[in-house]
Design an enzyme around this catalytic site. Structure first.
Site: not given
Ligand code: ADP
Length: 158
Positions: A17, A41, A90, A128
């Site tokens: 992130h 949730k 990704r 995450s």
């Molecule tokens: P959500 O549940 O809304 O998808 P996330 O917290 O999983 O939220 O992810 C937030 C954003 O960050 C999303 O656009 C996701 O694709 C991006 N993202 C998550 N992990 C990575 C990573 N390792 N590299 C690049 N982008 C990422």
């Protein structure tokens, strides 16, 4: 002044992130990292804790704000004065999901654009989910978190 919203669950915020945030800061004057939550949730970390972790990770970045919101992302954008939604991509699976959401958001709020940033950094594989699994099993998560995040402050393992 162009403000972007970077919304996500961020449960927790990872080094992946952080890489997306760094790219977004090269394009936009201000980036608001917004923890989206749904009160129905239960997450791993409480929304306020997720905000605290992001604040720790971004304390040294001047053009970043951190907040949480529930409800529609476009309403959060309108309330916070953001004209762009930033999402990281990704995989092609991410693209398929995200493009549908972006189309719906454009119908709901034509004045707000979605920008996708490719996960092209070293940590594009980090999610995450991986961080939570490693934490639960007492592994070393420090390399998957942005520098400066002291996760022990927020997760005691109980
Ligand atoms: P959500 O549940 O809304 O998808 P996330 O917290 O999983 O939220 O992810 C937030 C954003 O960050 C999303 O656009 C996701 O694709 C991006 N993202 C998550 N992990 C990575 C990573 N390792 N590299 C690049 N982008 C990422």
């Amino acid at each position: 002044m162009r403000t972007a919203l970077f919304p996500g669950s961020f449960d927790p915020f990872t080094i992946g992130h952080y890489e997306v945030l760094e790219s977004a800061l090269k394009i936009f004057d201000k980036v608001i990292v917004a923890v989206g939550y749904n009160s129905a949730k239960k997450g791993f970390f409480a929304p306020q804790t997720r905000v605290e972790i992001i604040k720790q990770a971004t304390a040294h970045l001047p053009n970043v704000e951190v907040c949480s919101y529930s409800g529609l992302t476009i309403d959060a954008c309108r309330n916070l004065g953001a004209s762009v939604i930033v999402r990281g991509l990704r995989t092609t699976a991410d693209f398929e999901m995200e493009s549908v959401i972006a189309q719906a958001n454009t119908k709901l709020a034509p004045e707000i654009s979605t920008v996708f940033l490719p996960a092209c950094g070293e940590y594009s594989f980090v999610s995450s989910t991986i961080v939570r699994d490693v934490l639960i099993h007492k592994g070393d998560v420090s390399q998957f978190l942005p520098k400066g995040v002291q996760i022990e402050k927020f997760y005691t393992g109980e």
